[in-house]
Design an enzyme around this catalytic site. Structure first.
Site, PDB file in Angstrom:
ATOM      1  N   ARG A 150      12.140  -9.320   5.363  1.00  0.00           N
ATOM      2  CA  ARG A 150      12.815  -8.009   5.298  1.00  0.00           C
ATOM      3  C   ARG A 150      13.980  -7.934   6.282  1.00  0.00           C
ATOM      4  O   ARG A 150      13.852  -8.288   7.452  1.00  0.00           O
ATOM      5  CB  ARG A 150      11.824  -6.882   5.643  1.00  0.00           C
ATOM      6  CG  ARG A 150      10.670  -6.796   4.685  1.00  0.00           C
ATOM      7  CD  ARG A 150       9.989  -5.453   4.696  1.00  0.00           C
ATOM      8  NE  ARG A 150       9.283  -5.144   5.924  1.00  0.00           N
ATOM      9  CZ  ARG A 150       8.149  -4.447   5.959  1.00  0.00           C
ATOM     10  NH1 ARG A 150       7.606  -3.975   4.859  1.00  0.00           N
ATOM     11  NH2 ARG A 150       7.561  -4.191   7.107  1.00  0.00           N
ATOM     12  N   ARG A 186      -9.866   3.648   9.488  1.00  0.00           N
ATOM     13  CA  ARG A 186      -9.419   2.306   9.851  1.00  0.00           C
ATOM     14  C   ARG A 186     -10.479   1.593  10.681  1.00  0.00           C
ATOM     15  O   ARG A 186     -10.315   0.432  11.031  1.00  0.00           O
ATOM     16  CB  ARG A 186      -8.124   2.432  10.655  1.00  0.00           C
ATOM     17  CG  ARG A 186      -7.275   1.195  10.626  1.00  0.00           C
ATOM     18  CD  ARG A 186      -5.976   1.441  11.339  1.00  0.00           C
ATOM     19  NE  ARG A 186      -5.028   2.149  10.494  1.00  0.00           N
ATOM     20  CZ  ARG A 186      -3.713   2.184  10.720  1.00  0.00           C
ATOM     21  NH1 ARG A 186      -3.205   1.555  11.737  1.00  0.00           N
ATOM     22  NH2 ARG A 186      -2.910   2.839   9.924  1.00  0.00           N
ATOM     23  N   ARG A 200      13.974  -6.124  11.929  1.00  0.00           N
ATOM     24  CA  ARG A 200      13.232  -5.333  12.922  1.00  0.00           C
ATOM     25  C   ARG A 200      12.403  -6.282  13.794  1.00  0.00           C
ATOM     26  O   ARG A 200      11.827  -7.236  13.297  1.00  0.00           O
ATOM     27  CB  ARG A 200      12.263  -4.386  12.208  1.00  0.00           C
ATOM     28  CG  ARG A 200      12.885  -3.100  11.761  1.00  0.00           C
ATOM     29  CD  ARG A 200      11.915  -2.285  10.932  1.00  0.00           C
ATOM     30  NE  ARG A 200      10.543  -2.288  11.462  1.00  0.00           N
ATOM     31  CZ  ARG A 200       9.555  -1.570  10.941  1.00  0.00           C
ATOM     32  NH1 ARG A 200       9.767  -0.815   9.877  1.00  0.00           N
ATOM     33  NH2 ARG A 200       8.353  -1.616  11.445  1.00  0.00           N
ATOM     34  N   LYS A 247       0.826  -1.212   0.000  1.00  0.00           N
ATOM     35  CA  LYS A 247       0.000   0.000   0.000  1.00  0.00           C
ATOM     36  C   LYS A 247       0.864   1.267   0.000  1.00  0.00           C
ATOM     37  O   LYS A 247       0.605   2.203  -0.761  1.00  0.00           O
ATOM     38  CB  LYS A 247      -0.905  -0.047   1.232  1.00  0.00           C
ATOM     39  CG  LYS A 247      -1.818   1.111   1.402  1.00  0.00           C
ATOM     40  CD  LYS A 247      -2.868   0.774   2.434  1.00  0.00           C
ATOM     41  CE  LYS A 247      -2.265   0.302   3.756  1.00  0.00           C
ATOM     42  NZ  LYS A 247      -1.833   1.400   4.622  1.00  0.00           N
ATOM     43  N   ARG A 256       0.173  -8.981  14.426  1.00  0.00           N
ATOM     44  CA  ARG A 256      -0.255  -7.665  13.907  1.00  0.00           C
ATOM     45  C   ARG A 256      -1.396  -7.848  12.917  1.00  0.00           C
ATOM     46  O   ARG A 256      -2.369  -7.107  12.914  1.00  0.00           O
ATOM     47  CB  ARG A 256       0.909  -6.992  13.168  1.00  0.00           C
ATOM     48  CG  ARG A 256       1.736  -6.062  14.017  1.00  0.00           C
ATOM     49  CD  ARG A 256       3.088  -5.842  13.381  1.00  0.00           C
ATOM     50  NE  ARG A 256       3.121  -4.745  12.435  1.00  0.00           N
ATOM     51  CZ  ARG A 256       4.153  -4.522  11.621  1.00  0.00           C
ATOM     52  NH1 ARG A 256       5.197  -5.307  11.632  1.00  0.00           N
ATOM     53  NH2 ARG A 256       4.134  -3.506  10.796  1.00  0.00           N
TER      54      ARG A 256
END
Ligand code: AMP
Length: 230
Positions: free
Chosen positions: A138, A99, A171, A24, A182
């Site tokens: 990542r 949201r 991270r 996004k 999440r």
């Protein structure tokens, strides 16, 4: 394409929806450039308010640090102010707001009072397991900030930065179990917002597993149809 819009054309307000890792942010940046519309990302706006120590930033800080949503009333107030600013005079790409269904209703009502509405909702759909693979792959160089991805953009030497040879780090919130948590929290309210706009038949659900350029082309074509029918 937005140049076709005259001064009194309705604002082109587009909502981008997608879970973490759906692409996004990448698409929003491209669209903002292509359409010359501001990219209004609620998370960035809150982070900027926090950094500038505004009253709103100080109030939002606790919620953000705990990873909770900022209460609707504050979020709506902040976002509507941004949407009313002159840089959004021709429209905006909305990212991260609304949201919740409460936020969506408040936004709809405010826009309706001005004779406006969200023109298109672009939902970038990527299956959960793909999202986890994308985000959990990542890695980043803490020295120079260069990002890598295990499968799509690996470093030349495993675990080390191409530029300065530093050891790459993941991270904490990109670890698979954290990403899963999440997503479990994030996806249900996101789908409720999609469902809310589905009733107005303004949602385009796009397959976000395709290459970035293909997804961009499809979004631009859908927005083009919307702008032309204004
Ligand atoms: P993001 O960068 O979109 O992940 O947002 C970072 C944080 O900002 C979130 O964890 C929330 O605390 C807050 N936030 C951003 N957008 C909203 C929103 N629409 N409603 C409530 N809180 C938000």
């Amino acid at each position: 394409m937005n140049d076709r819009l005259g001064a009194d054309a309705p604002r082109l307000i587009i909502l981008l929806v997608g879970a973490v890792g759906a692409g996004k942010g990448t698409q929003a940046a491209i669209l903002s450039r292509e359409l010359r519309l501001p990219h209004l990302a609620s998370g960035n706006l809150f982070r900027a308010a926090m950094a500038a120590h505004t009253e709103l930033g100080d109030e939002a800080r606790g919620f953000m640090e705990r990873g909770e949503l900022v209460p609707d009333e504050m979020t709506i107030r902040m976002f509507m102010e941004e949407l009313g600013a002159s840089r959004a005079a021709r429209g905006a790409i909305l990212d991260g707001f609304p949201r919740t269904v409460g936020q969506a209703r408040a936004l709809d009502e405010t826009l309706a009072r001005q004779g406006e509405r969200i023109r298109r909702v672009i939902y970038i759909d990527v299956p959960t397991e793909d999202l986890i693979r994308r985000v959990a792959g990542r890695w980043i160089c803490l020295q120079c900030g260069t990002p890598y991805h295990e499968t799509t953009d690996p470093p030349m030497v495993d675990g080390h930065c191409n530029r300065d040879g530093s050891v790459l780090t993941q991270r904490d919130d990109d670890r698979p179990e954290v990403v899963r948590a999440r997503l479990e929290r994030q996806v249900p309210p996101m789908l409720e917002v999609v469902d809310h706009y589905q009733r107005a038949a303004i949602v385009d659900r796009l397959d976000g597993t395709r290459p970035i350029e293909e997804v961009t082309a499809e979004i631009l074509s859908r927005i083009g149809e919307t702008a032309a029918s204004a």
